[in-house]
Design a protein around this motif. Sequence first.
Motif, PDB file in Angstrom:
ATOM      1  N   GLY A   1      77.319  18.960  99.065  1.00 37.00           N
ATOM      2  CA  GLY A   1      76.814  19.608 100.261  1.00 37.00           C
ATOM      3  C   GLY A   1      76.283  18.620 101.281  1.00 37.00           C
ATOM      4  N   ASN A   2      75.572  17.609 100.830  1.00 38.44           N
ATOM      5  CA  ASN A   2      75.049  16.607 101.753  1.00 38.44           C
ATOM      6  C   ASN A   2      76.154  15.702 102.294  1.00 38.44           C
ATOM      7  OD1 ASN A   2      72.002  16.851 101.975  1.00 38.44           O
ATOM      8  ND2 ASN A   2      72.242  16.881  99.761  1.00 38.44           N
ATOM      9  N   GLN A   3      77.191  15.448 101.497  1.00 35.63           N
ATOM     10  CA  GLN A   3      78.344  14.723 102.017  1.00 35.63           C
ATOM     11  C   GLN A   3      79.005  15.511 103.147  1.00 35.63           C
ATOM     12  OE1 GLN A   3      81.059  13.693  98.869  1.00 35.63           O
ATOM     13  NE2 GLN A   3      79.616  12.337  97.841  1.00 35.63           N
ATOM     14  N   GLN A   4      79.106  16.834 102.973  1.00 36.67           N
ATOM     15  CA  GLN A   4      79.695  17.657 104.031  1.00 36.67           C
ATOM     16  C   GLN A   4      78.851  17.589 105.295  1.00 36.67           C
ATOM     17  OE1 GLN A   4      82.518  18.705 104.373  1.00 36.67           O
ATOM     18  NE2 GLN A   4      82.764  20.858 104.893  1.00 36.67           N
ATOM     19  N   LYS A   5      77.544  17.550 105.148  1.00 41.52           N
ATOM     20  CA  LYS A   5      76.666  17.428 106.312  1.00 41.52           C
ATOM     21  C   LYS A   5      76.852  16.084 107.012  1.00 41.52           C
ATOM     22  CE  LYS A   5      73.115  20.554 104.507  1.00 41.52           C
ATOM     23  NZ  LYS A   5      71.708  20.690 104.061  1.00 41.52           N
ATOM     24  N   VAL A   6      77.142  15.032 106.256  1.00 38.96           N
ATOM     25  CA  VAL A   6      77.440  13.729 106.861  1.00 38.96           C
ATOM     26  C   VAL A   6      78.683  13.832 107.741  1.00 38.96           C
ATOM     27  CG1 VAL A   6      78.219  11.370 106.362  1.00 38.96           C
ATOM     28  CG2 VAL A   6      76.308  12.352 105.078  1.00 38.96           C
ATOM     29  N   VAL A   7      79.706  14.511 107.240  1.00 36.80           N
ATOM     30  CA  VAL A   7      80.944  14.669 108.018  1.00 36.80           C
ATOM     31  C   VAL A   7      80.676  15.486 109.273  1.00 36.80           C
ATOM     32  CG1 VAL A   7      83.315  15.509 107.962  1.00 36.80           C
ATOM     33  CG2 VAL A   7      82.311  14.507 105.908  1.00 36.80           C
ATOM     34  N   ILE A   8      79.856  16.529 109.165  1.00 44.97           N
ATOM     35  CA  ILE A   8      79.509  17.336 110.333  1.00 44.97           C
ATOM     36  C   ILE A   8      78.720  16.491 111.336  1.00 44.97           C
ATOM     37  CG2 ILE A   8      78.142  19.312 111.121  1.00 44.97           C
ATOM     38  CD1 ILE A   8      78.849  20.689 108.466  1.00 44.97           C
ATOM     39  N   ALA A   9      77.790  15.700 110.846  1.00 48.50           N
ATOM     40  CA  ALA A   9      77.005  14.828 111.736  1.00 48.50           C
ATOM     41  C   ALA A   9      77.918  13.865 112.491  1.00 48.50           C
ATOM     42  CB  ALA A   9      75.977  14.055 110.927  1.00 48.50           C
ATOM     43  N   ARG A  10      78.884  13.285 111.801  1.00 47.61           N
ATOM     44  CA  ARG A  10      79.816  12.373 112.465  1.00 47.61           C
ATOM     45  C   ARG A  10      80.556  13.083 113.592  1.00 47.61           C
ATOM     46  NH1 ARG A  10      84.777  10.393 109.077  1.00 47.61           N
ATOM     47  NH2 ARG A  10      83.151   9.401 107.832  1.00 47.61           N
ATOM     48  N   ALA A  11      80.993  14.313 113.308  1.00 49.91           N
ATOM     49  CA  ALA A  11      81.708  15.074 114.331  1.00 49.91           C
ATOM     50  C   ALA A  11      80.810  15.378 115.524  1.00 49.91           C
ATOM     51  CB  ALA A  11      82.251  16.365 113.726  1.00 49.91           C
ATOM     52  N   LEU A  12      79.556  15.782 115.263  1.00 48.45           N
ATOM     53  CA  LEU A  12      78.655  16.139 116.348  1.00 48.45           C
ATOM     54  C   LEU A  12      78.259  14.937 117.194  1.00 48.45           C
ATOM     55  CD1 LEU A  12      76.335  18.710 114.537  1.00 48.45           C
ATOM     56  CD2 LEU A  12      78.314  19.151 116.004  1.00 48.45           C
ATOM     57  N   MET A  13      78.263  13.752 116.605  1.00 43.53           N
ATOM     58  CA  MET A  13      77.925  12.540 117.357  1.00 43.53           C
ATOM     59  C   MET A  13      78.964  12.203 118.425  1.00 43.53           C
ATOM     60  SD  MET A  13      76.235   9.856 114.653  1.00 43.53           S
ATOM     61  CE  MET A  13      74.698  10.203 113.809  1.00 43.53           C
ATOM     62  N   THR A  14      80.142  12.813 118.349  1.00 41.99           N
ATOM     63  CA  THR A  14      81.156  12.598 119.383  1.00 41.99           C
ATOM     64  C   THR A  14      80.968  13.555 120.555  1.00 41.99           C
ATOM     65  OG1 THR A  14      82.777  14.141 118.429  1.00 41.99           O
ATOM     66  CG2 THR A  14      82.794  11.874 117.602  1.00 41.99           C
ATOM     67  N   THR A  15      79.894  14.360 120.529  1.00 38.53           N
ATOM     68  CA  THR A  15      79.580  15.380 121.547  1.00 38.53           C
ATOM     69  C   THR A  15      80.805  16.249 121.880  1.00 38.53           C
ATOM     70  OG1 THR A  15      79.992  13.847 123.381  1.00 38.53           O
ATOM     71  CG2 THR A  15      77.727  14.004 122.558  1.00 38.53           C
TER      72      THR A  15
END
Length: 525
Positions: free
Chosen positions: A415-429
């Motif tokens: 679950g936390n790995q998935q949140k890392v992937v989501i964070a990476r995506a959101l950092m691209t605005t």
Amino acid sequence: MSDGADAVVSHDDVILSVEAVTKVYPGTTALKEVSFVVHRAAVNVLVGENGAGKSTLMRIIAGAEQPTSGRLVLDGAPIELADSAQALRHGIGIVHQELNLFPNLSIAENVFLGREMTRGRIHIDANTQRTKVRALLERLELDLSPDTLVEELPIGQQQLIEIAKALAQDARILILDEPTSALSAAEVEVLFRVIADLKSHGVAIVYISHRLEELIRIGDYITVLRDGRITGHQRMARVDVRWIVQQMVGRETRDFARPVGHERGAEVLGVRALSLPKKGGGYLVDHVSLTLHAGEIVGIYGLMGAGRSELFECILGCHAEAEGEVVLAGKPLSGRAIAERVAEGVTLIPEDRKADALLPILSIGSNMTLSSLRTLARGFDIDPKHEQSRITRYIGELAMKVADWRLPVSSLSGGNQQKVVIARALMTTPKVLLMDEPSRGIDVGAKADIFKVMRELSVKGLGILFATSDLEEVMALSDRILVMSSGRVTAEFEAAEATQHDIVAASAVGRRAAASLHETDAVRA
């Protein structure tokens, strides 16, 4: 009409019994006290949603997995299957949905691979193999030479070669996992004739498919799995589509609360007649059109092979051969590379985070910032304070359980790995977030966190297009629901009006129905 397994078992015609089998993996129970019978000289249909436990049950029957508890009984005697080879010796064969062929070998070489016929136990008897394969090809109504390389065949014929491999093993029990997923209507008819011939010779068929009209046509018995348990077993003559759907999804349709308090904005993504040709003919994505608005969550429901992942890849620009139009916030993206599309504001969270998103040898923080390094740069170097500030911000916003962001990302839970992937995506605005099975392989708590984040992002104006094979998930999160089957969008619902029954029925539309839709579109055009 009856719901359960009442009075359908005649032990005289049962060749195999699965008795009270439970299969436990670390962190999950895939099968729970499952009892399942396979009738001799009959088509035994097994149906259920993705994740219901069908594949686990079939792997146990085929010897690839061993049960945690329970037993198998073959011809009235208990058996233990250490591996697939031992299952084959007992006459149990399986044809997997995923092709297991060597494209640079001939048809004959593939059919007898690992079981080569020899002369004097030294030389391969190629002529005898060719003769036997030629007879199998005739049985499958394939006008092919046994020496034809598999790579020269279209995907439908390759699927039939997989079936030829199983026929060559003279199985008494033959498991067919989605055998028509790559077949044309004509090839499906050939397969059904072969199945009828096998039945006439006493072979028991275990048939897995999501195409409900196909199951009703060919099945003699049907067993339904849901959440690792058997929910129904009946003679096929006594059931209809509604009964099957009720057993698959349950009698009650849950009323899910949906986010309120914001209106959707302007169209942020437009997809027009997007197509991805399939090798050997046909389409993986077949002239799909859809829209997505700012602040809207659109769920795409579909089963394996529906074309959901391929659609997302086409939107992101992963396939140069894709045809059609993608427009992001008024800007055409056709012809642009993946990096350009990400820079414009579209990003993808892939289905398989470990294979396609995470770099396990890098730290949690490095995985988060990987797609936005340019915004963190100061000259030729990364600004460490800026980097740490953004990492810390997203760890907090996504409620990640992280001891130290410098640790390897492999140290985190799924679950936390998935949140890392989501964070990476959101950092691209991004303006549009594509999420392919966002809750796959994560626990209930992490799933709730991710759903909460998706709702919050939509309230802030982000357009979210997500794909899932989970009915409850698509109904819980979506403002609109699209259903995909055989590469096409087969239905669209406003979430408030959608029912589980209608969604499952739309996802089971077969190839012939999809072809009919295509012909209708052509007439309208």
